[in-house]
Design a protein around this motif. Sequence first.
Motif, PDB file in Angstrom:
ATOM      1  N   ARG A  33      58.005  84.689  98.987  1.00 21.44           N
ATOM      2  CA  ARG A  33      57.897  84.052  97.668  1.00 21.44           C
ATOM      3  C   ARG A  33      58.329  84.983  96.538  1.00 21.44           C
ATOM      4  O   ARG A  33      58.689  84.514  95.461  1.00 21.44           O
ATOM      5  CB  ARG A  33      56.478  83.529  97.434  1.00 21.44           C
ATOM      6  N   HIS A  48      46.207  92.562 108.262  1.00 21.01           N
ATOM      7  CA  HIS A  48      46.625  93.882 107.776  1.00 21.01           C
ATOM      8  C   HIS A  48      45.893  94.260 106.484  1.00 21.01           C
ATOM      9  O   HIS A  48      45.500  93.397 105.710  1.00 21.01           O
ATOM     10  CB  HIS A  48      48.153  93.980 107.595  1.00 21.01           C
ATOM     11  N   ILE A  49      45.688  95.554 106.287  1.00 17.41           N
ATOM     12  CA  ILE A  49      45.310  96.067 104.971  1.00 17.41           C
ATOM     13  C   ILE A  49      46.329  97.139 104.607  1.00 17.41           C
ATOM     14  O   ILE A  49      46.819  97.844 105.477  1.00 17.41           O
ATOM     15  CB  ILE A  49      43.856  96.596 104.881  1.00 17.41           C
ATOM     16  N   ALA A  50      46.619  97.266 103.289  1.00 12.65           N
ATOM     17  CA  ALA A  50      47.864  97.894 102.869  1.00 12.65           C
ATOM     18  C   ALA A  50      48.931  97.270 103.775  1.00 12.65           C
ATOM     19  O   ALA A  50      48.853  96.080 104.078  1.00 12.65           O
ATOM     20  CB  ALA A  50      47.783  99.406 102.933  1.00 12.65           C
ATOM     21  N   LYS A  78      43.135  82.973 104.601  1.00 15.36           N
ATOM     22  CA  LYS A  78      42.610  84.309 104.931  1.00 15.36           C
ATOM     23  C   LYS A  78      41.374  84.251 105.821  1.00 15.36           C
ATOM     24  O   LYS A  78      40.863  85.290 106.244  1.00 15.36           O
ATOM     25  CB  LYS A  78      42.269  85.080 103.640  1.00 15.36           C
ATOM     26  N   ALA A 132      45.743  97.977  95.009  1.00 19.93           N
ATOM     27  CA  ALA A 132      46.476  97.026  95.841  1.00 19.93           C
ATOM     28  C   ALA A 132      47.425  96.224  94.950  1.00 19.93           C
ATOM     29  O   ALA A 132      47.131  95.990  93.769  1.00 19.93           O
ATOM     30  CB  ALA A 132      45.515  96.070  96.537  1.00 19.93           C
ATOM     31  N   GLY A 155      43.378  94.073  99.381  1.00 19.77           N
ATOM     32  CA  GLY A 155      43.496  92.690  99.828  1.00 19.77           C
ATOM     33  C   GLY A 155      43.626  92.719 101.347  1.00 19.77           C
ATOM     34  O   GLY A 155      43.608  93.789 101.960  1.00 19.77           O
ATOM     35  N   GLY A 181      45.943  90.806 104.623  1.00 17.66           N
ATOM     36  CA  GLY A 181      47.004  89.878 105.001  1.00 17.66           C
ATOM     37  C   GLY A 181      46.464  88.787 105.917  1.00 17.66           C
ATOM     38  O   GLY A 181      45.405  88.940 106.537  1.00 17.66           O
TER      39      GLY A 181
HETATM   40  C1  F6R Z   1      49.398  95.023  98.810  1.00 19.09           C
HETATM   41  C2  F6R Z   1      48.966  95.170 100.193  1.00 19.09           C
HETATM   42  C3  F6R Z   1      48.699  93.996 101.096  1.00 19.09           C
HETATM   43  C4  F6R Z   1      48.107  92.788 100.394  1.00 19.09           C
HETATM   44  C5  F6R Z   1      47.996  91.645 101.386  1.00 19.09           C
HETATM   45  C6  F6R Z   1      47.498  90.376 100.732  1.00 19.09           C
HETATM   46  O1  F6R Z   1      49.550  96.300  98.227  1.00 19.09           O
HETATM   47  O2  F6R Z   1      48.854  96.269 100.613  1.00 19.09           O
HETATM   48  O3  F6R Z   1      47.835  94.405 102.124  1.00 19.09           O
HETATM   49  O4  F6R Z   1      46.858  93.116  99.858  1.00 19.09           O
HETATM   50  O5  F6R Z   1      49.248  91.408 101.965  1.00 19.09           O
HETATM   51  O6  F6R Z   1      48.465  89.907  99.830  1.00 19.09           O
HETATM   52  P1  F6R Z   1      48.119  88.791  98.754  1.00 19.09           P
HETATM   53  O7  F6R Z   1      47.078  89.360  97.874  1.00 19.09           O
HETATM   54  O8  F6R Z   1      49.407  88.551  97.995  1.00 19.09           O
HETATM   55  O9  F6R Z   1      47.633  87.611  99.533  1.00 19.09           O
END
Ligand code: F6R
Length: 242
Positions: free
Chosen positions: A167, A138-140, A202, A35, A132, A134
């Motif tokens: 950001r 979401h994942i990926a 989250k 990720a 991770g 979203g």
């Molecule tokens: C990244 C991805 C996303 C992130 C998610 C969380 O390759 O696929 O699913 O894991 O958007 O992002 P962060 O870790 O920046 O909060």
Amino acid sequence: AEIIIVRDQAEAGSLAASIIIGKISSNPATVLGLATGSTPLSTYAAVAQAVRDHRIDVSGVRGFALDEYLGVPPQHPESYRSVITREVVEPLGLNPDQVFTPRGTGEHIGQAGAEYEALIAGAGGIDLQILGIGSNGHIAFNEPGSSLASPTRIKALAEQTRRDNARFFGNPDEVPTHCITQGLGTILRARQLVLLAFGANKAQAVAAALEGPVSSVVPGSVVQQHPHATVIIDEEAASTLA
Ligand code: F6R
């Protein structure tokens, strides 16, 4: 899924790293699913430390990123190819030729998803997928509404995701509108999942993914269907769990 609540990102990073290190120790040709984003950084840092301490040999390790922005060339500093190079390949000393990202540019882009699936299959599949989540679940980059069986394919990014990722780009308008992402089906085929999440931002997504119905409305809920998933979250991210 097994849910582990930790104090902070450093503790989560050491725990997730110990899972990765254990895998690589028992199989030096481990195929990692990688990720990007902020969440896995403490994990990658802890694995990099183990490499510097000569606790593991990563020369045979292969890696597949989850996703890439569509239309962003690999040399762009915010392409996920660049991010994976900076945050994973270089600190861990992985062989860059053995770490793959979906291609977001080039001819016949509609075929890039199938090409990536073939690369993953050719490597024998992903042994350990780091994830991770979203703030929208979401994942990926499988945004709400993604098919639970989806393969790697082109998707539109949700407005929430574009705002969350602004950001990294000078101006929110610069955030790409589309991506190419491993599908939920691709992720479910990985032999082991480690999902990380930190912070109050989250909490809703974590609760919906772990305790709500398995549904394309909350793509992260597919971890409930995986036979070997570990979820490592801090207290804030766990704050709305029942
Ligand atoms: C990244 C991805 C996303 C992130 C998610 C969380 O390759 O696929 O699913 O894991 O958007 O992002 P962060 O870790 O920046 O909060």
